[in-house]
Design a protein around this motif. Structure first.
Motif, mmCIF file in Angstrom:
data_model
loop_
_atom_site.group_PDB
_atom_site.id
_atom_site.type_symbol
_atom_site.label_atom_id
_atom_site.label_comp_id
_atom_site.label_asym_id
_atom_site.label_seq_id
_atom_site.Cartn_x
_atom_site.Cartn_y
_atom_site.Cartn_z
ATOM 1 N N ARG A 291 0.849 -1.190 0.000
ATOM 2 C CA ARG A 291 0.000 0.000 0.000
ATOM 3 C C ARG A 291 0.877 1.229 0.000
ATOM 4 O O ARG A 291 2.087 1.138 0.117
ATOM 5 N N SER A 292 0.249 2.378 -0.122
ATOM 6 C CA SER A 292 0.996 3.629 -0.103
ATOM 7 C C SER A 292 1.720 3.768 1.229
ATOM 8 O O SER A 292 1.156 3.453 2.277
ATOM 9 N N PRO A 293 2.965 4.248 1.216
ATOM 10 C CA PRO A 293 3.696 4.374 2.476
ATOM 11 C C PRO A 293 3.232 5.534 3.364
ATOM 12 O O PRO A 293 3.633 5.618 4.514
ATOM 13 N N ILE A 294 2.378 6.426 2.844
ATOM 14 C CA ILE A 294 1.835 7.521 3.659
ATOM 15 C C ILE A 294 0.320 7.493 3.541
ATOM 16 O O ILE A 294 -0.225 7.516 2.441
ATOM 17 N N ASN A 295 -0.359 7.440 4.679
ATOM 18 C CA ASN A 295 -1.815 7.424 4.686
ATOM 19 C C ASN A 295 -2.328 8.374 5.766
ATOM 20 O O ASN A 295 -1.910 8.283 6.920
ATOM 21 N N ALA A 296 -3.220 9.271 5.363
ATOM 22 C CA ALA A 296 -3.832 10.208 6.312
ATOM 23 C C ALA A 296 -5.307 9.856 6.467
ATOM 24 O O ALA A 296 -5.959 9.445 5.501
ATOM 25 N N LYS A 297 -5.801 10.014 7.690
ATOM 26 C CA LYS A 297 -7.209 9.734 7.956
ATOM 27 C C LYS A 297 -7.686 10.617 9.101
ATOM 28 O O LYS A 297 -6.882 11.220 9.819
ATOM 29 N N ILE A 298 -8.998 10.683 9.241
ATOM 30 C CA ILE A 298 -9.612 11.427 10.339
ATOM 31 C C ILE A 298 -10.090 10.416 11.377
ATOM 32 O O ILE A 298 -10.765 9.444 11.038
ATOM 33 N N ALA A 299 -9.737 10.647 12.630
ATOM 34 C CA ALA A 299 -10.202 9.806 13.734
ATOM 35 C C ALA A 299 -10.315 10.680 14.979
ATOM 36 O O ALA A 299 -9.392 11.427 15.305
ATOM 37 N N ASP A 300 -11.437 10.597 15.644
ATOM 38 C CA ASP A 300 -11.654 11.374 16.871
ATOM 39 C C ASP A 300 -11.376 12.861 16.667
ATOM 40 O O ASP A 300 -10.720 13.499 17.475
ATOM 41 N N GLU A 301 -11.845 13.393 15.538
ATOM 42 C CA GLU A 301 -11.696 14.801 15.189
ATOM 43 C C GLU A 301 -10.238 15.251 15.077
ATOM 44 O O GLU A 301 -9.915 16.422 15.246
ATOM 45 N N SER A 302 -9.346 14.301 14.822
ATOM 46 C CA SER A 302 -7.926 14.593 14.623
ATOM 47 C C SER A 302 -7.487 14.015 13.284
ATOM 48 O O SER A 302 -8.104 13.091 12.764
ATOM 49 N N ILE A 303 -6.403 14.551 12.769
ATOM 50 C CA ILE A 303 -5.774 13.974 11.592
ATOM 51 C C ILE A 303 -4.700 13.017 12.078
ATOM 52 O O ILE A 303 -3.872 13.366 12.927
ATOM 53 N N ILE A 304 -4.721 11.818 11.552
ATOM 54 C CA ILE A 304 -3.690 10.828 11.862
ATOM 55 C C ILE A 304 -2.963 10.514 10.571
ATOM 56 O O ILE A 304 -3.581 10.152 9.568
ATOM 57 N N ILE A 305 -1.654 10.676 10.597
ATOM 58 C CA ILE A 305 -0.822 10.385 9.433
ATOM 59 C C ILE A 305 0.055 9.183 9.786
ATOM 60 O O ILE A 305 0.836 9.236 10.736
ATOM 61 N N ASP A 306 -0.123 8.100 9.033
ATOM 62 C CA ASP A 306 0.683 6.892 9.206
ATOM 63 C C ASP A 306 1.743 6.855 8.122
ATOM 64 O O ASP A 306 1.438 7.042 6.936
ATOM 65 N N VAL A 307 2.988 6.595 8.532
ATOM 66 C CA VAL A 307 4.116 6.569 7.597
ATOM 67 C C VAL A 307 4.855 5.248 7.758
ATOM 68 O O VAL A 307 5.292 4.910 8.858
ATOM 69 N N ASP A 308 4.960 4.494 6.660
ATOM 70 C CA ASP A 308 5.804 3.301 6.625
ATOM 71 C C ASP A 308 7.143 3.734 6.052
ATOM 72 O O ASP A 308 7.196 4.314 4.966
ATOM 73 N N ALA A 309 8.230 3.457 6.782
ATOM 74 C CA ALA A 309 9.527 3.975 6.356
ATOM 75 C C ALA A 309 10.642 2.975 6.587
ATOM 76 O O ALA A 309 10.467 1.951 7.250
ATOM 77 N N CYS A 310 11.786 3.295 6.019
ATOM 78 C CA CYS A 310 13.029 2.552 6.191
ATOM 79 C C CYS A 310 14.078 3.518 6.719
ATOM 80 O O CYS A 310 14.074 4.688 6.346
ATOM 81 N N VAL A 311 14.953 3.034 7.574
ATOM 82 C CA VAL A 311 16.037 3.879 8.069
ATOM 83 C C VAL A 311 17.361 3.377 7.529
ATOM 84 O O VAL A 311 17.507 2.207 7.183
ATOM 85 N N ASP A 312 18.318 4.285 7.471
ATOM 86 C CA ASP A 312 19.670 3.905 7.081
ATOM 87 C C ASP A 312 20.342 3.208 8.256
ATOM 88 O O ASP A 312 20.133 3.576 9.421
ATOM 89 N N TYR A 313 21.149 2.207 7.944
ATOM 90 C CA TYR A 313 21.888 1.489 8.974
ATOM 91 C C TYR A 313 22.757 2.464 9.763
ATOM 92 O O TYR A 313 23.421 3.320 9.188
ATOM 93 N N GLY A 314 22.718 2.356 11.082
ATOM 94 C CA GLY A 314 23.568 3.173 11.940
ATOM 95 C C GLY A 314 22.918 4.419 12.502
ATOM 96 O O GLY A 314 23.459 5.033 13.413
#
Length: 112
Positions: free
Chosen positions: A51-74
């Motif tokens: 799925r898309s690595p960034i997803n925004a939604k409305i929950a409890d009158e707030s914006i929730i932004i979910d981000v799937d990411a990778c980090v560099d080693y170290g």
């Protein structure tokens, strides 16, 4: 199919103001592109979780932004993700004046 919108300003004599969820996803994307040590895509370039690595939604009158990411080693994962959460939330506030926003970052892989 209708798009989900967050209403910034209720109807006035001028009209109403609302923001589509894709705008919040775009704000997050821009912040991530400027961040160091963290990226959206896996090393192979395949979308994480199918799925898309960034997803925004409305929950409890707030914006929730979910981000799937990778980090560099170290890199320090805790400080890198906290810096990114702050950067995304600051940009959302700057561009929309919205303060009830949460950013969840899910580290799915490490770049070696």
């Amino acid at each position: 199919m209708s798009q989900e919108h967050y209403v910034l300003e209720e109807k006035t004599n001028l009209g109403s103001a609302s923001v589509c969820m894709q705008v919040f996803e775009g704000i997050a994307y821009a912040a991530i592109k400027r961040a160091e040590g963290i990226e959206l895509d896996a090393p192979s370039g395949i979308k994480i979780s199918g799925r898309s690595p960034i997803n925004a939604k409305i929950a409890d009158e707030s914006i929730i932004i979910d981000v799937d990411a990778c980090v560099d080693y170290g890199v320090n994962v805790a400080s890198t993700t906290q810096d990114l959460q702050t950067a995304i939330m600051d940009k959302v506030k700057q561009m929309t004046e919205l303060t009830n926003c949460r950013v969840n970052i899910y580290i799915r892989a490490i770049h070696f």
